[in-house]
Write a protein that holds these residues in place. Structure first.
Motif, PDB file in Angstrom:
ATOM      1  N   TYR A 134       0.726  -1.325   0.060  1.00  0.00           N
ATOM      2  CA  TYR A 134      -0.161  -0.100   0.253  1.00  0.00           C
ATOM      3  C   TYR A 134       0.798   1.352  -0.036  1.00  0.00           C
ATOM      4  O   TYR A 134       1.979   1.446   0.687  1.00  0.00           O
ATOM      5  N   PRO A 135       0.490   2.235  -0.848  1.00  0.00           N
ATOM      6  CA  PRO A 135       1.290   3.502  -0.543  1.00  0.00           C
ATOM      7  C   PRO A 135       0.937   4.169   0.868  1.00  0.00           C
ATOM      8  O   PRO A 135      -0.306   4.201   1.142  1.00  0.00           O
ATOM      9  N   ALA A 136       2.004   4.600   1.060  1.00  0.00           N
ATOM     10  CA  ALA A 136       1.684   5.444   2.493  1.00  0.00           C
ATOM     11  C   ALA A 136       0.630   6.728   2.358  1.00  0.00           C
ATOM     12  O   ALA A 136      -0.044   6.661   3.276  1.00  0.00           O
ATOM     13  N   ALA A 137       0.993   7.397   1.172  1.00  0.00           N
ATOM     14  CA  ALA A 137      -0.316   8.517   1.171  1.00  0.00           C
ATOM     15  C   ALA A 137      -1.827   7.963   1.118  1.00  0.00           C
ATOM     16  O   ALA A 137      -2.672   8.554   1.645  1.00  0.00           O
TER      17      ALA A 137
ATOM     18  N   VAL B   2      -7.322   7.282   7.012  1.00  0.00           N
ATOM     19  CA  VAL B   2      -7.546   7.835   8.222  1.00  0.00           C
ATOM     20  C   VAL B   2      -8.134   9.194   8.155  1.00  0.00           C
ATOM     21  O   VAL B   2      -9.109   9.699   9.251  1.00  0.00           O
ATOM     22  N   GLU B   3      -7.864   9.998   7.107  1.00  0.00           N
ATOM     23  CA  GLU B   3      -8.426  11.229   6.915  1.00  0.00           C
ATOM     24  C   GLU B   3     -10.009  11.381   6.698  1.00  0.00           C
ATOM     25  O   GLU B   3     -10.788  12.355   6.990  1.00  0.00           O
TER      26      GLU B   3
ATOM     27  N   LEU C 123      -0.397   1.573  10.819  1.00  0.00           N
ATOM     28  CA  LEU C 123       0.219   1.772   9.607  1.00  0.00           C
ATOM     29  C   LEU C 123       0.287   3.607   9.121  1.00  0.00           C
ATOM     30  O   LEU C 123       1.077   3.978   8.661  1.00  0.00           O
ATOM     31  N   ALA C 124      -0.757   4.241   9.576  1.00  0.00           N
ATOM     32  CA  ALA C 124      -0.947   5.551   9.391  1.00  0.00           C
ATOM     33  C   ALA C 124       0.180   6.291  10.017  1.00  0.00           C
ATOM     34  O   ALA C 124       0.775   7.157   9.239  1.00  0.00           O
ATOM     35  N   ASP C 125       0.436   6.080  11.270  1.00  0.00           N
ATOM     36  CA  ASP C 125       1.729   6.635  11.951  1.00  0.00           C
ATOM     37  C   ASP C 125       2.825   6.468  11.330  1.00  0.00           C
ATOM     38  O   ASP C 125       3.767   7.123  11.049  1.00  0.00           O
ATOM     39  N   ILE C 126       3.131   5.155  10.859  1.00  0.00           N
ATOM     40  CA  ILE C 126       4.359   4.861  10.010  1.00  0.00           C
ATOM     41  C   ILE C 126       4.498   5.396   8.950  1.00  0.00           C
ATOM     42  O   ILE C 126       5.424   6.078   8.263  1.00  0.00           O
ATOM     43  N   ALA C 127       3.361   5.527   8.262  1.00  0.00           N
ATOM     44  CA  ALA C 127       3.292   6.399   6.893  1.00  0.00           C
ATOM     45  C   ALA C 127       3.453   7.642   7.030  1.00  0.00           C
ATOM     46  O   ALA C 127       4.333   8.326   6.096  1.00  0.00           O
ATOM     47  N   ARG C 128       3.134   8.387   7.999  1.00  0.00           N
ATOM     48  CA  ARG C 128       3.307   9.672   8.162  1.00  0.00           C
ATOM     49  C   ARG C 128       4.869   9.895   8.284  1.00  0.00           C
ATOM     50  O   ARG C 128       5.342  11.044   7.710  1.00  0.00           O
ATOM     51  N   LYS C 129       5.438   9.114   9.054  1.00  0.00           N
ATOM     52  CA  LYS C 129       6.793   9.432   9.361  1.00  0.00           C
ATOM     53  C   LYS C 129       7.680   9.195   8.104  1.00  0.00           C
ATOM     54  O   LYS C 129       8.398   9.722   7.645  1.00  0.00           O
ATOM     55  N   ALA C 130       7.118   8.000   7.169  1.00  0.00           N
ATOM     56  CA  ALA C 130       7.868   7.606   6.127  1.00  0.00           C
ATOM     57  C   ALA C 130       7.941   8.563   5.102  1.00  0.00           C
ATOM     58  O   ALA C 130       8.955   9.118   4.512  1.00  0.00           O
ATOM     59  N   MET C 131       6.669   9.308   4.954  1.00  0.00           N
ATOM     60  CA  MET C 131       6.562  10.408   3.810  1.00  0.00           C
ATOM     61  C   MET C 131       7.402  11.542   4.246  1.00  0.00           C
ATOM     62  O   MET C 131       7.867  12.382   3.666  1.00  0.00           O
TER      63      MET C 131
END
Length: 282
Positions: free
Chosen positions: A154-157, A163-164, A178-186
């Protein structure tokens, strides 16, 4: 000489011939690499990944940017004098972010000019590496790709988008993690892109705009960014690969013999005008 002797001769020949072919091909590549280096006065590094590489029990195994690649490229950079320019030929679908970032950071710290050549495509991590170059030279039909991080499949965005748009009470804990990790990764990838671009003299505001476009999930991860789009973004891209680069690419053939899906007569043609028109028989 008996049939049994002929069988053993054939077996030995068929076993040794592929190894001999590989050795001759490696020597030809080395000679051409040295020829390019002498002509340009640079250290030439190649990182070429074929999408379909080898077969293992009938299953295809693809190559991508990995830690072994980063170790080899970093070693090549260490063996290069600080005042010697580096040329890097990139042909890759991407790979590990860690390995791509290590290569990019090492290239951007090299004091002399770094030029990246892209004959066909450098996607994802390949684009991240290209951003470390002082100049990106592409074939007119070659493409780059977005560098937005992917978490598994899955793409982080896209994870953040869930979540939004979905009520928090209806979101599973796993998705929130996953959303928390995605935010950090981006944030990390965006910061890396800005750092690479500004290290080569680009204004921070312009670098931030490019980082936002490439890392925010504006496009799908496999979106092909053409030469014109890359130039419009503000990347230091120009068209015009040396002819030797194409010859060198031909020396990295598909690893497994298979029926080609594309065939043509491998020689340049000169337009000599149309031939005589066929006429209907009488």
């Amino acid at each position: 000489m008996s049939v049994f002797d002929l069988f053993w001769i054939f077996l030995i020949f068929s076993t040794m011939f592929p190894a001999l072919q590989r050795r001759l091909l490696e020597e030809a590549r080395t000679r051409l690499i040295r020829q390019i280096e002498r002509r340009r006065g640079t250290r030439l590094i190649t990182m070429i990944h074929r999408q379909e590489t080898i077969g293992f029990f009938g299953l295809p195994i693809s190559r991508y940017i990995d830690i072994e690649d980063s170790e080899q490229v970093l070693r090549a950079i260490r063996l290069t004098p600080p005042d010697m320019p580096i040329d890097l030929i990139l042909h890759t679908p991407g790979g590990l972010v860690l390995a791509a970032e290590q290569i990019a950071q090492a290239l951007v710290r090299h004091p002399a000019k770094v030029t990246v050549f892209i004959p066909h495509y450098a996607m994802s991590g390949g684009t991240l590496i290209a951003l470390a170059a002082d100049e990106i030279v592409m074939d007119e039909n070659a493409v780059l790709g977005p560098v937005d991080p992917q978490l598994g499949q899955y793409p982080a965005a896209s994870i953040l988008k869930v979540v939004e748009t979905k009520p928090l009470a209806h979101i599973e804990d796993h998705t929130l993690i996953l959303a928390d990790i995605a935010r950090k990764a981006m944030a990390q990838v965006r910061s890396t892109v800005i750092e690479l671009l500004t290290a080569n003299g680009m204004e921070e505001e312009r670098a931030a705009a490019i980082a936002e476009a490439l890392s925010s999930g504006r496009w799908t991860h496999d979106y092909p960014i053409s030469v014109r789009e890359a130039q419009a973004l503000g990347l230091p891209v120009r068209v015009g690969l040396p002819e030797e680069i194409y010859h060198l690419m031909e020396m990295f053939p598909q690893a497994t013999p298979r029926r080609p899906s594309v065939e043509y007569i491998p020689m340049p043609y000169r337009h000599e005008g149309p031939g005589p028109r066929p006429t209907a028989g009488r």
